[in-house]
Design an enzyme around this catalytic site. Structure first.
Site, PDB file in Angstrom:
ATOM      1  CE  LYS A 111      -3.811  -1.527   2.946  1.00  0.00           C
ATOM      2  NZ  LYS A 111      -4.543  -1.122   4.142  1.00  0.00           N
ATOM      3  CE  LYS A 192      -8.617 -11.894   0.643  1.00  0.00           C
ATOM      4  NZ  LYS A 192      -8.092 -11.686   1.977  1.00  0.00           N
ATOM      5  CE  LYS A 195     -14.540  -2.067   0.372  1.00  0.00           C
ATOM      6  NZ  LYS A 195     -14.523  -2.995   1.492  1.00  0.00           N
TER       7      LYS A 195
END
Ligand code: TRP
Length: 326
Positions: A111, A192, A195
């Site tokens: 991230k 995976k 969203k």
């Protein structure tokens, strides 16, 4: 009874992966354990976020937990920022964690962009998570596979603190649910379900209606050939459909394969099973979201219960490191 704690971010609508990998297990665990479930709003501000939506998303997250079957009479549901001990213990633990170990967190590496511009809060994220867990003397923490490393850090910080300052914290254990722990994207079955997926078609939302579920499954990516076999390496698309069907019906993916003679039949069966699985959740959510005042009342009760446990643990930690009592 074992103490169980887990957390989920209030980042908008939950998807099927959240439901199968987390919420559904939480609902089962609430009956056999002393369970605490935390909506981690302070974790949600470690990346870009919209202040205008944070509060309503927090309420929606609570409604989702309740809709998924969590019962405030069986477990404690609360919002992280309502219990100020989380931030306080996080600071104390930051003074035990090292730059080196936080730099090695793979989720941070994925991230975080450059060290110049990355937020300190994102870097310290796993320490706040450790505080969430250690404050409640949690024996077990049900989490997805991607959280194993964060749990390892929580264990290490607990051990280190205890060794340095005296026995204070429980050493928590991660438990990763066997079924539904890895729900893959329908359009990209090697990554995976999330969203942030590139295609909206790849992700089944927890509140999707039967038509949306059927459409997404019809369009799901399958593999070459036409035989239904469970083989995650060679047939990731078909295997994911079998996993979903198995998770929804409580069976084993490999056992289901021989019952389907075409990809189409498998897709229909998966759509039907997932529709039935999510139907009561969607209905309960609709009822609950009509009464946000009631949800806030439940969260306020939850914060009072959680706060009692958290205050006792924080006070132990303060004493252990020799802070002057107020
Ligand atoms: N980091 C977890 C996730 O993204 C959420 C979380 C925060 C959590 N605090 C926690 C999970 C404590 C378990 C226990 O899924």
């Amino acid at each position: 009874m074992a103490r169980v704690l887990s957390g989920i971010q209030p980042t908008g609508e939950m998807h099927l992966g959240n439901y199968l990998g987390a919420l559904r297990t939480w609902a089962v665990e609430q009956y056999e354990n002393d369970a605490f479930y935390c909506i981690v709003d302070l974790h949600a501000i470690t990346v870009d976020f919209d202040p205008a939506q944070l509060a309503s998303r927090t309420i929606d997250a609570a409604a989702s937990l309740l809709a998924a079957g969590l019962d405030p009479a069986q477990c404690t549901i609360f919002v992280q920022s309502h219990v100020h001990e989380h931030s306080e213990l996080a600071w104390i633990l930051q003074c035990a964690a090292t730059m080196g170990e936080l730099s090695r967190m793979t989720q941070f590496k994925q991230k975080g962009t450059t060290t110049e511009s990355v937020r300190v809060g994102l870097f310290a994220y796993p320490v706040l998570q450790a505080a969430d867990i250690l404050l409640y003397d949690a024996d077990r923490v049900p989490v997805g596979d991607d959280q194993r490393q964060h749990l390892e850090l929580a264990r290490e910080l607990s051990r280190r603190f205890n060794a340095r300052y005296g026995d204070t914290f429980v050493i928590p254990e991660a438990t990763v649910p066997p079924i539904g722990a890895r729900v893959m994207d329908l359009q990209n079955p090697t990554s995976k379900m999330s969203k942030s997926s590139r295609s909206e078609l790849g992700t089944i939302m927890m509140l999707d209606d039967p038509a949306q579920i059927a459409r997404k499954l019809r369009r799901a990516v399958t593999d070459s050939g036409s035989e239904v076999t469970y083989d995650p390496a060679e047939k990731p698309g078909v295997s994911n459909l079998l996993e979903l069907l198995a998770a929804a019906t409580g069976s084993v993916p490999a056992d289901l394969a021989s019952g389907y003679h075409s990809y189409g039949a498998l897709k229909n069966a998966a759509a039907e099973a997932i529709t039935e699985l999510l139907r009561p959740v969607r209905e309960r959510f609709a009822e609950l979201s009509g009464d946000p005042g009631e949800i806030r009342r439940l969260l306020s009760d939850g914060a009072t219960r959680a706060g009692g446990v958290a205050a006792a643990t924080l006070s132990r930690a303060r004493d252990a490191i020799g802070l002057l009592a107020p």
